[in-house]
Design a protein around this motif. Structure first.
Motif, PDB file in Angstrom:
ATOM      1  N   ASP A 213       0.831  -1.210   0.000  1.00 44.81           N
ATOM      2  CA  ASP A 213       0.000   0.000   0.000  1.00 44.81           C
ATOM      3  C   ASP A 213       0.866   1.262   0.000  1.00 44.81           C
ATOM      4  O   ASP A 213       0.496   2.272  -0.616  1.00 44.81           O
ATOM      5  CB  ASP A 213      -0.920   0.008   1.221  1.00 44.81           C
ATOM      6  CG  ASP A 213      -2.071  -0.996   1.081  1.00 44.81           C
ATOM      7  OD1 ASP A 213      -2.351  -1.417  -0.060  1.00 44.81           O
ATOM      8  OD2 ASP A 213      -2.661  -1.364   2.119  1.00 44.81           O
ATOM      9  N   LYS A 216       1.925   1.880  -3.482  1.00 51.66           N
ATOM     10  CA  LYS A 216       0.789   2.416  -4.240  1.00 51.66           C
ATOM     11  C   LYS A 216       0.619   3.911  -3.968  1.00 51.66           C
ATOM     12  O   LYS A 216       0.340   4.689  -4.878  1.00 51.66           O
ATOM     13  CB  LYS A 216      -0.492   1.673  -3.871  1.00 51.66           C
ATOM     14  CG  LYS A 216      -0.607   0.286  -4.469  1.00 51.66           C
ATOM     15  CD  LYS A 216      -1.932  -0.359  -4.077  1.00 51.66           C
ATOM     16  CE  LYS A 216      -2.051  -1.753  -4.671  1.00 51.66           C
ATOM     17  NZ  LYS A 216      -3.321  -2.408  -4.244  1.00 51.66           N
ATOM     18  N   ASP A 217       0.814   4.297  -2.693  1.00 52.70           N
ATOM     19  CA  ASP A 217       0.718   5.720  -2.351  1.00 52.70           C
ATOM     20  C   ASP A 217       1.782   6.532  -3.088  1.00 52.70           C
ATOM     21  O   ASP A 217       1.519   7.651  -3.558  1.00 52.70           O
ATOM     22  CB  ASP A 217       0.882   5.918  -0.844  1.00 52.70           C
ATOM     23  CG  ASP A 217      -0.366   5.521  -0.069  1.00 52.70           C
ATOM     24  OD1 ASP A 217      -1.429   5.359  -0.692  1.00 52.70           O
ATOM     25  OD2 ASP A 217      -0.260   5.365   1.169  1.00 52.70           O
ATOM     26  N   ARG A 220       0.847   7.451  -6.603  1.00 53.49           N
ATOM     27  CA  ARG A 220      -0.220   8.434  -6.819  1.00 53.49           C
ATOM     28  C   ARG A 220       0.375   9.740  -7.315  1.00 53.49           C
ATOM     29  O   ARG A 220       1.406  10.184  -6.852  1.00 53.49           O
ATOM     30  CB  ARG A 220      -0.990   8.668  -5.523  1.00 53.49           C
ATOM     31  CG  ARG A 220      -1.874   7.488  -5.167  1.00 53.49           C
ATOM     32  CD  ARG A 220      -2.745   7.775  -3.968  1.00 53.49           C
ATOM     33  NE  ARG A 220      -3.530   6.578  -3.638  1.00 53.49           N
ATOM     34  CZ  ARG A 220      -3.810   6.172  -2.415  1.00 53.49           C
ATOM     35  NH1 ARG A 220      -3.366   6.869  -1.396  1.00 53.49           N
ATOM     36  NH2 ARG A 220      -4.529   5.093  -2.205  1.00 53.49           N
ATOM     37  N   GLY A 221      -0.276  10.363  -8.236  1.00 49.52           N
ATOM     38  CA  GLY A 221       0.230  11.603  -8.816  1.00 49.52           C
ATOM     39  C   GLY A 221       1.090  11.380 -10.031  1.00 49.52           C
ATOM     40  O   GLY A 221       1.455  12.339 -10.725  1.00 49.52           O
ATOM     41  N   GLY A 225       0.447   6.061 -13.535  1.00 48.02           N
ATOM     42  CA  GLY A 225      -0.231   5.283 -12.510  1.00 48.02           C
ATOM     43  C   GLY A 225       0.595   4.189 -11.869  1.00 48.02           C
ATOM     44  O   GLY A 225       0.048   3.294 -11.221  1.00 48.02           O
ATOM     45  N   ARG A 226       1.916   4.246 -12.015  1.00 47.27           N
ATOM     46  CA  ARG A 226       2.764   3.208 -11.442  1.00 47.27           C
ATOM     47  C   ARG A 226       4.172   3.752 -11.239  1.00 47.27           C
ATOM     48  O   ARG A 226       4.540   4.797 -11.794  1.00 47.27           O
ATOM     49  CB  ARG A 226       2.826   1.976 -12.352  1.00 47.27           C
ATOM     50  CG  ARG A 226       3.473   2.247 -13.717  1.00 47.27           C
ATOM     51  CD  ARG A 226       3.585   0.977 -14.540  1.00 47.27           C
ATOM     52  NE  ARG A 226       4.140   1.219 -15.870  1.00 47.27           N
ATOM     53  CZ  ARG A 226       5.434   1.269 -16.149  1.00 47.27           C
ATOM     54  NH1 ARG A 226       6.321   1.115 -15.180  1.00 47.27           N
ATOM     55  NH2 ARG A 226       5.855   1.481 -17.385  1.00 47.27           N
TER      56      ARG A 226
END
Length: 264
Positions: A213, A216-217, A220-221, A225-226
């Protein structure tokens, strides 16, 4: 596409893992002989063995702390003794520590300068005569997207890394008559041990967030997307080292999935 690297010799710093290792592998895959420098001798030797086994190309190792002028001289001399030539130089080093202006004293500023800028100056000075003999020398500096858009908490990087960009732009004109190109590559959020162990990740892990997680954070932005893979950046380094990239010099290119919003 044949990048014309068969039989060429490439020197890669901070090459035992992460981005440096990926760059060494990309060059080895194209048939270049490799000289690897890093501070951790054990990891360096393991990386060299794995690259030799995978690509069948010669790999030389030399324990190298980029802040030590004698280490840089030693790896250049070892490369020339072993291979008799040098065609590609990949300047790479870990970044200076995070923090705000009030946290850093003169010694920390000096250490950041020696790690980030002076190491690049020294290695280029040592290798230019041999890159001239190559007839198509290539210098690639691994920097950071902080040279395009300052990153919060990375004051030292924001202040000092642009010096590498100014150096490269100035040298691009000086070195062009000798058919030497010099370019900068800016990693965005690339999935390496450095990112996994960085302060942003550690803060989330300390809060009880799982690693998955937390990653994943961090993604972000990023418009893609990765997070990026080291191999994706290394592919650009291999291309900039190639015969086909002979008309590209003085550039600064980010590999960041669209994270940086700057026009330049």
């Amino acid at each position: 596409m044949d990048l014309g690297l068969q039989g060429k010799v490439a020197l890669v710093l901070a090459a035992s893992k992460g981005i440096g290792r990926a760059c060494a592998e990309a060059l080895a895959a194209e048939g270049a002989a490799i000289a690897l420098g890093s501070r951790n001798q054990e990891t360096l030797e393991q990386t060299a063995r794995e690259i030799r086994e995978r690509y069948g190309t010669p790999v030389l190792v030399s324990r190298t702390d980029v802040t030590r002028a004698e280490d840089l001289e030693a790896i250049v001399n070892a490369t020339l003794r072993e291979y008799g030539r040098l065609d590609v130089v990949v300047n790479n080093a870990g970044g200076p520590p995070v923090g705000s202006f009030a946290q850093f004293d003169d010694a920390q500023w000096q250490a950041a300068f020696e790690l980030t800028l002076l190491s690049t100056v020294r290695l280029i000075r040592l290798t230019i005569p041999h890159l001239k003999q190559s007839g198509r020398g290539r210098i690639i500096n691994i920097v950071s997207t902080s040279v395009k858009q300052p990153i919060e908490g990375l004051l030292l990087s924001n202040a000092i890394r642009p010096g590498v960009i100014g150096l490269a732009k100035s040298l691009s004109s000086e070195l062009a008559p000798d058919n030497i190109t010099i370019n900068n590559v800016c990693p965005g959020r690339i999935l390496t041990d450095r990112l996994r162990k960085g302060p942003g990740m550690q803060q989330k892990l300390d809060q009880g967030v799982s690693e998955q997680d937390a990653l994943k954070d961090l993604a972000r932005g990023i418009p893609m997307g990765r997070l990026g893979q080291p191999e994706e950046l290394a592919s650009l380094v291999a291309y900039l080292s190639s015969s086909q990239a002979g008309y590209i010099t003085g550039t600064t290119i980010q590999v960041d999935g669209g994270l940086v919003r700057s026009l330049y």
